[in-house]
Design an enzyme around this catalytic site. Structure first.
Site, PDB file in Angstrom:
ATOM      1  CD  GLU A 103      27.676  34.571  42.647  1.00  0.00           C
ATOM      2  OE1 GLU A 103      26.502  34.730  42.260  1.00  0.00           O
ATOM      3  OE2 GLU A 103      28.571  35.393  42.389  1.00  0.00           O
ATOM      4  CG  ASN A 148      26.261  38.898  42.143  1.00  0.00           C
ATOM      5  OD1 ASN A 148      26.568  40.076  42.003  1.00  0.00           O
ATOM      6  ND2 ASN A 148      27.161  37.941  42.291  1.00  0.00           N
ATOM      7  CE  LYS A 167      28.957  42.151  43.228  1.00  0.00           C
ATOM      8  NZ  LYS A 167      29.317  40.738  42.974  1.00  0.00           N
ATOM      9  CD  GLU A 177      32.614  40.996  41.001  1.00  0.00           C
ATOM     10  OE1 GLU A 177      33.803  40.698  41.096  1.00  0.00           O
ATOM     11  OE2 GLU A 177      31.693  40.343  41.535  1.00  0.00           O
ATOM     12  NE  ARG A 200      39.422  43.386  42.188  1.00  0.00           N
ATOM     13  CZ  ARG A 200      38.911  42.184  41.945  1.00  0.00           C
ATOM     14  NH1 ARG A 200      39.147  41.584  40.794  1.00  0.00           N
ATOM     15  NH2 ARG A 200      38.148  41.582  42.840  1.00  0.00           N
ATOM     16  CE  LYS A 211      34.151  41.188  48.311  1.00  0.00           C
ATOM     17  NZ  LYS A 211      34.335  40.210  47.223  1.00  0.00           N
ATOM     18  CG  ASP A 253      37.068  38.891  45.571  1.00  0.00           C
ATOM     19  OD1 ASP A 253      36.391  38.893  46.609  1.00  0.00           O
ATOM     20  OD2 ASP A 253      36.718  38.325  44.519  1.00  0.00           O
ATOM     21  CD  GLU A 297      31.484  41.102  52.046  1.00  0.00           C
ATOM     22  OE1 GLU A 297      30.796  42.146  52.006  1.00  0.00           O
ATOM     23  OE2 GLU A 297      31.659  40.363  51.065  1.00  0.00           O
ATOM     24  CD  GLU A 310      35.190  33.462  45.165  1.00  0.00           C
ATOM     25  OE1 GLU A 310      34.584  34.107  46.040  1.00  0.00           O
ATOM     26  OE2 GLU A 310      35.295  33.850  43.978  1.00  0.00           O
ATOM     27  CD  GLU A 331      50.630  32.935  53.302  1.00  0.00           C
ATOM     28  OE1 GLU A 331      50.762  32.501  54.474  1.00  0.00           O
ATOM     29  OE2 GLU A 331      50.721  34.142  53.004  1.00  0.00           O
ATOM     30  CD1 TRP A 354      38.563  38.828  34.899  1.00  0.00           C
ATOM     31  CD2 TRP A 354      37.075  39.604  36.365  1.00  0.00           C
ATOM     32  NE1 TRP A 354      37.321  38.359  34.528  1.00  0.00           N
ATOM     33  CE2 TRP A 354      36.391  38.820  35.418  1.00  0.00           C
ATOM     34  CE3 TRP A 354      36.332  40.197  37.395  1.00  0.00           C
ATOM     35  CZ2 TRP A 354      35.004  38.616  35.449  1.00  0.00           C
ATOM     36  CZ3 TRP A 354      34.965  39.999  37.432  1.00  0.00           C
ATOM     37  CH2 TRP A 354      34.319  39.218  36.465  1.00  0.00           C
TER      38      TRP A 354
END
Lengths: 636, 636
Positions: free
Chosen positions: A136, A178, A257, A261, A311, A335, A340, A362, A368, A468, A498
């Site tokens: 993943e 997951n 986890k 999600e 969130r 995190k 995220d 984390e 990603e 960035e 989300w």
């Protein structure tokens, strides 16, 4: 041909050409002896048995521990290790220093890791997942551990363990957080696969951790519930954990986890996350194991029309009230930012607000949201900012690995530096990230010319800032294509469940997270932080749109307006990629041609993608704002 | 329990309670006899052998043909068919009329189909496609023909063939136009599967067509090229086609998607589409077969920054110059609009501009862009507009089927009406679509009360216009989520290579396709059409944004501004769905409870989705325009 990464045989020349004594017993001392023997066989050195003639002496001087002393005793360089792990760490310190380890100028130094647990998390699946694949968010080919439902040969796993040990890593979680059905069985009838991996990592001082499914008692068909208050459930975890430790006596623990999600968790049974984590901790306690419990809990079925739900608040809202209620062997894994793994986020307030809880920060080494190892993006400057802020509050670091079965390990060869550096920063968060880059260059390109070193620094030092520049501006985040998260899509997540919005309209952009007029997120920070973010006068430019909704004409501390900043940085960022591509051509002939070709191909894609980002972002905001670029550059 | 759709046994009561004579021989006459015998067995009628006592006489009076005469001779109702197919068509005409077929008031009528080939295309895959699944753009469960790589039992295929025959369909293409590797083999070593399906369709007068891969000679490994100018390639297609006809002597022909969205085609070899199509036509000619060659060719790797390229132009640009160069047995299959089955498009200029080419118009029964059979969307009012405009120019109709192995055939039970009506419109394009709906209600809900009929009309008559109201406004199109195409995402395709843009900025919206200032697409139309679309004064409101880029304050012929029209229609559309849901509750007890429950569940989702569309579209345009709703309704 697998690339040797930062451990080419040449890196052992200084050691391998000397007389070396290794004192100590046990598997890690054996590993050190084996490394020395291999190096001596290659470079003409000798393994000796007495101190008198030795030029390098590695000995275990204490009962245990990862630290070591490095110094000179007479004509010898000496590593006095606190324990077996320290011996291995000392060896790699000598490797890093090369000839410099053997000069008379060497002064006595004591090395101990700042963070006790320095872990790499692997989001590897046993079965190929229909959407996420074998790994993943993996951008480096397949898994090092599994292929299409079956465990792989352990040879390369040992090579990987060796690389990690040489970077300072001492723990891995081997499977995806997951945890799907097949992977749930790693806890039971697929334990031999865990034991095999543990044996490969063990000889390099790395403990294996297992991601477990909170609903395992139900999924494996043993019980009708996974309620942590249920005695049968607690007993199930105890007996299951006992069996796990028969197969893997030194298992590091579990990673979970939960309620995140779509994953199951204690909320299903009306229990708190402390209830859930403590149940697993209780089962692991007899074996010295820990639970890494992820704080990544938020509502991913949010209504975009509801502007009161934020969130960014979720982890603190969920976990801060639980401070002090977790068992000692629970580590809350948080995190680094409240969202995220975006290119720019503030520090998560959870890391600043749970003094009575063991915390691990984390980080995401896999790219990603940072170019997916198709873009050059050296992340340690970002991580360094994070770690300097939170190192005093955390006892561990968990980083999502970017490695796979790619010949270069990490898809983009230069992304190896991220993997190397994360371990080094976990060992010592105060290190200068550019000094670590130099260390990586020394190891990876032995005898690198000044010219090559300059090229690499030009490409990598500011690559995070460059990335960035041409992506989401001023901390806005999440302007990526939904699903795969590569490339721009400004509104891609804007009207989704989300919780990741920018609220751009014809007048302005940004999320108001102030106490005064917004979601109140700033109040989750300690007072000095909260004041800084709350006020437009003190909020740093690079986080402006994370904390405030401002008009396009708002003037930044830098002196330009928000809209002009967007244009300027996007033109500049894409232009810097052009310069990087040109610069890389000067490295032709200075590095392995295959590596050069791979980086060239990735830079071509980075250029295409950076131009696409520049044009989409600029066009999007020009269409919304109607403000032309002050310098008249082309906006489509 | 499979729903009987428009052929419940009750539909045969009028026939089955009479004395019936069938005259004629051959498989279709046998089918008619079998239908009559079944009906008589159920309802007490008799199959008789002489005309004197017969109340219904079906006879083949001519050498061939699909038409028939219907009338009274003495006390008998008589079908005199032009040929075997006409006999079957006549039977179903009597079924549709029920008792009304037997009154003395029946006057002589002659029925012949307006369009010779009335085909349903199936986008079914043999192997489950990793992204598209078993049926590409299928919303009714799996395929009727294949399951996971294997052919299915033919029982339900025969039931399906019977339903199609009763609607007027006389041809099917059995496999997806995107022909993957396994499906390419249907042409060769999987021919028995084609033959099996052909046998099931044949007894209902339906000819099977095969989608073929233009690169089949290469993919199957026989030749190094698929160049249509290569003699070996031409010979390959001839011999392969000969073998196909040994297995399926009455194969209708081939269907080809070439040089489109990644499919191979003649462009690979520098040949024209006429070269490619004519090669296949030559191979099929000895067997009376035809090539359906799709005109859906465009650049799907377009740069969104290039505003001179217009996807709407592509088919006409590619094909109009080839008019007159296709062989007689090539049928150019043209989507009804210039884009891709949007809720509202103008007629494709290809259908108006190739007088020397055989044309078929392609419609989409499967609801890819029209609610995916989760929304009520009765499409015949749209199709009727299309067919009235082009019926004189086309010899056939090809419609992408919406059927699958769902118990209701079409996911949404009310979507059966689309499947039924497309065949009926192909037979007679001048029919009133609401009259066809009544016909479908009569058959599907035998003895439907006036109350039920009213409910169904209230739900369905204007459901296409309702769907249009709450989705993309004024012909803009493509504001759907990329990939699956369900639900709103206004900018989802805006910065992509697919050529589907709306160019909304803070001042206005729409695509300028005029000759004067835009892409010049309007010039592809015949003069009267071109003038109408070119001018803001005459362009119909519902296509305004397809042809023009206008300010939000532009006043429509309807008298409201574009922005207010967007708000008004979106509030109105979602509100009409609320009314539909309430209305449907009044049908409880009037229909099968399972059907009622399925429609109820779909209406719940339609409401959720319509509200989402309303809010996203309104918010998007409010954020861009800054113009508030004149009526102060909530915009988020």
């Amino acid at each position: 041909m697998i690339h040797p990464a930062w451990l080419p045989s040449e890196a052992f020349r200084a050691i391998g050409s000397r007389r070396v004594l290794v004192q100590g017993t046990g598997p890690l001392a054996d590993t050190v002896r084996h490394e020395i023997a291999e190096a001596c066989a290659r470079f003409g050195g000798t393994v000796v048995q007495d101190r008198k003639t030795a030029e390098l002496i590695l000995s275990i001087a204490g009962p245990g521990g990862e630290g070591f002393r490095l110094g000179r005793r007479g004509d010898a360089t000496v590593i006095s290790a606190d324990g077996p792990s320290g011996l291995l760490n000392g060896l790699f310190e000598v490797v890093r220093r090369g000839e410099r380890a053997f000069g008379p100028a060497l002064t006595d130094e004591r090395h101990v890791p700042a963070l006790a647990r320095r872990m790499l998390d692997h989001w590897d699946n046993v079965d190929v997942h229909p959407v996420m694949g074998q790994v993943e968010r993996g951008y480096s080919g397949g898994s090092l551990f599994w292929h299409d439902g079956r465990p792989r040969d352990l040879g390369r796993v040992r090579d990987y363990a060796r690389l990690l040990a040489a970077s300072g890593v001492n723990a891995v979680a081997i499977n995806n957080v997951n945890v799907h059905t097949t992977e749930t069985r790693l806890l039971t009838d697929r334990l031999t696969e865990v034991a095999g991996l543990a044996s490969a990592f063990r000889v390099y001082g790395i403990r294996v951790h297992l991601s477990v499914n909170f609903a395992a008692p139900v999924i494996l068909g043993d019980l009708p519930t996974a309620d942590p208050a249920d005695e049968a459930v607690r007993a199930w975890w105890k007996s299951t954990t006992a069996r796990v430790h028969e197969a893997v006596p030194d298992l590091g623990g579990y990673l979970v986890k939960a309620d995140s999600e779509g994953q199951p968790g204690p909320f299903t049974y009306g229990r708190s996350h402390a209830d859930g984590a403590n149940m697993l901790a209780e089962a692991l306690e007899p074996y010295g194991g820990v639970v890494h419990w992820r704080a990544f809990v938020y509502n991913h079925r949010q209504d975009w029309r509801d502007r009161s739900t934020d969130r960014a608040r979720a982890a603190h809202d969920h976990f801060a009230p639980l401070d002090g209620t977790f068992r000692d062997n629970v580590i809350l894994q948080v995190k680094h930012g409240p969202m995220d793994f975006q290119t720019r986020e503030p520090i998560s307030p959870v890391l600043l607000g749970m003094p009575s809880t063991r915390l691990a920060v984390e980080l995401q080494v896999t790219g990603e949201y940072t170019g997916q190892q198709r873009h050059v993006c050296y992340l340690p400057p970002m991580w360094s900012e994070v770690l300097r802020a939170v190192a005093g509050n955390v006892s561990g670091l968990a980083a999502v690995s970017n490695a796979g079965d790619d010949p270069f390990w990490t898809g983009h060869p230069l992304a190896q530096a991220n993997l190397y550096a994360v371990g080094r920063l976990a060992w010592n968060p105060t290190r200068d990230p550019i000094a670590i880059l130099d260390e990586w260059i020394d190891l990876t390109f032995p005898g690198a010319s000044a010219e090559l070193r300059d090229v690499l620094h030009d490409l990598m030092d500011e690559s995070w800032q460059t990335y960035e520049q041409y992506t989401a501006p001023l901390g806005a985040g999440f302007m990526v294509r939904p699903g795969h998260h590569y490339g721009p899509d400004v509104d891609g997540y804007e009207y989704t469940p989300w919780g990741t919005y920018h609220f751009a309209d014809r007048d302005g952009v940004g999320v108001d997270r102030t106490v005064a007029t917004g979601t109140g997120f700033t109040a989750q920070y300690p007072p000095l932080w909260a004041d800084r973010y709350e006020s437009l006068a003190t909020c740093p430019d690079e986080l402006l749109l994370f904390f405030h909704h401002v008009p396009y004409g708002h003037v930044l501390h830098s002196g330009v307006t928000v809209i002009q900043h967007i244009y300027d940085t996007h033109f500049a960022g894409a232009h810097r990629v052009t310069a990087m591509r040109e610069r890389w051509q000067e490295a032709a002939g200075l590095v392995d041609p295959a590596l050069h070709a791979r980086v060239t191909e990735r830079l071509d894609e980075q250029q295409r993608s950076a131009d696409e980002w520049r044009d989409q972002i600029n066009t999007y905001f020009y269409r919304k704002s109607g403000v032309p670029d002050a310098h008249g550059r082309p906006i489509h």
